[in-house]
Write a protein that holds these residues in place. Structure first.
Motif: not given
Length: 379
Positions: A25, A61, A74, A78, A85, A87, A301
């Motif tokens: 992110c 994630v 996400c 952050e 983060v 993902y 989260w």
């Protein structure tokens, strides 16, 4: 980590993340968010949890919702908390296979989005970490969470039928009104569904038909349906993405995916059908993987995912599911299409939890193991 050094870290690690199939992110965090002040007020997590999560500094994630919503959630996490983060978007079946292979030593920390049938399978295998979330008090119905805190629902959406109105008229076929209609020979080669091995949507279809018609009759329905199926897409949203163009004439999937195609992509030739004999709904969920490397960030989260801060990002990013927490604003557009998340069959989550893998195996055996119509990669 300062905003500048975090940007340098993200840039320096981009190649590594790409190799892992993960995205970073781009939020900068800092400011009041770094102290937990903004997060405390808007997300409802405790200062102690926020501090412990920030000390871990990272969250990984795996998301099974649509890419735009995953990225937005996400990025916002952050920005709010100043936690890096990473993902990756995977179908629920892919996440299930991944955590089963890793068997308690997961490469990810949390799972976000996607229907709960695969969540229930890995719950039964002991691969999710129970956590009693403070924000779970806002969940509107016990069916929208695991009783032991292994997963929590964040949205719900109706399983239904979508079709291309222009193509149905051109071909001279009768528009389907119910699931039972889909086995009619007039639809041979016109239907798209999703792969039972990779898509959580497809696993819900299996459980729905078995619960709706009975075990043997439900499997037989899917065998009869198979005679009319042209493609089984890897992801459950695959059919909806091809209806507006006419490549797919009739699709099985979640009706909110059809709304996205109508509203965001302008395909007004798509018709949404709530099956006349009743249907089921997905519960899109979030959970912590057993053995997560960043357990406090993972807990934070979950609190975030159960807050308006997160779930209201869905409709802003093309995901029009109904929300299942009482302090969030529902996406008005879903009701404008006449959808009602309460008008569904009484879905047996416990049966799905105990038997999904078995049912999928039985269906695939009945279909002869599958063929090249069963996609395992995104088209």
């Amino acid at each position: 980590m300062s905003s500048l050094s975090r940007r340098n870290f993200i840039a320096a690690s981009a190649a590594t993340l790409a190799g892992l199939g993960l995205a970073a992110c781009g939020g900068e965090g800092g400011g009041d968010a770094a102290t937990g002040e903004v997060a405390e007020n808007s997300v409802g997590a405790s200062e102690d949890l926020i501090k412990a999560a920030q000390e871990e500094g990272t969250l990984v994630v795996y998301g099974s919702c649509e890419e735009d919503y995953l990225a937005a959630a996400c990025n916002h996490f952050e920005e709010v908390f100043g936690i890096d983060v990473q993902y990756q978007r995977l179908s629920t079946g892919e996440v299930q296979a991944k955590v089963e292979e890793e068997n308690g030593n997961p490469s990810g920390d949390v799972w976000f989005g996607g229907t709960t049938d695969p969540y229930n399978v890995v719950t039964a295998e002991g691969l999710l970490e129970p956590y009693e979330a403070a924000n779970a008090s806002h969940i509107t119905d016990p069916k929208y969470r695991d009783a032991d805190g292994n997963w929590y629902g964040i949205y719900t959406g109706l399983l239904g039928i979508m079709y291309n109105k222009d193509e149905v008229e051109r071909l001279g076929v009768t528009p389907p009104a119910d699931f039972a209609d889909l086995t009619d020979p007039q639809y041979q080669g016109l239907i798209w569904s999703s792969n039972y091995n990779t898509a959580g949507t497809a696993k819900l279809i299996v459980n729905t038909m078995i619960q709706k018609y009975g075990h043997d009759e439900g499997i037989q329905f899917l065998v009869d349906l198979d005679k009319n199926v042209q493609v089984y897409t890897k992801s459950g949203s695959g059919p909806s993405k091809n209806i507006g163009t006419g490549e797919c004439v009739i699709g099985l999937g979640f009706l909110h995916d059809g709304i996205f195609q109508i509203v965001d992509n302008g395909y007004e030739n798509i018709e949404l059908v709530v099956p006349s004999s009743g249907t089921s709904c997905e519960v899109g969920a979030t959970a912590i993987f057993k053995g997560a490397k960043h357990p406090n960030a993972a807990k934070l989260w979950i609190e975030y995912a159960l807050s308006p801060e997160c779930v209201e990002l869905a409709a802003q990013n093309g995901s029009y599911q109904f929300l299942v927490i009482d302090n969030a604003e529902q996406p008005a557009i879903a009701t404008e299409f006449g959808l009602d998340p309460n008008n569904t069959m009484d879905y047996d989550f416990e049966d799905a939890k105990a038997n999904t893998d078995t049912y999928v195996a039985e269906v695939m055996e009945a279909l002869g193991g599958g063929d090249d119509r069963f996609q395992t990669e995104d088209a």
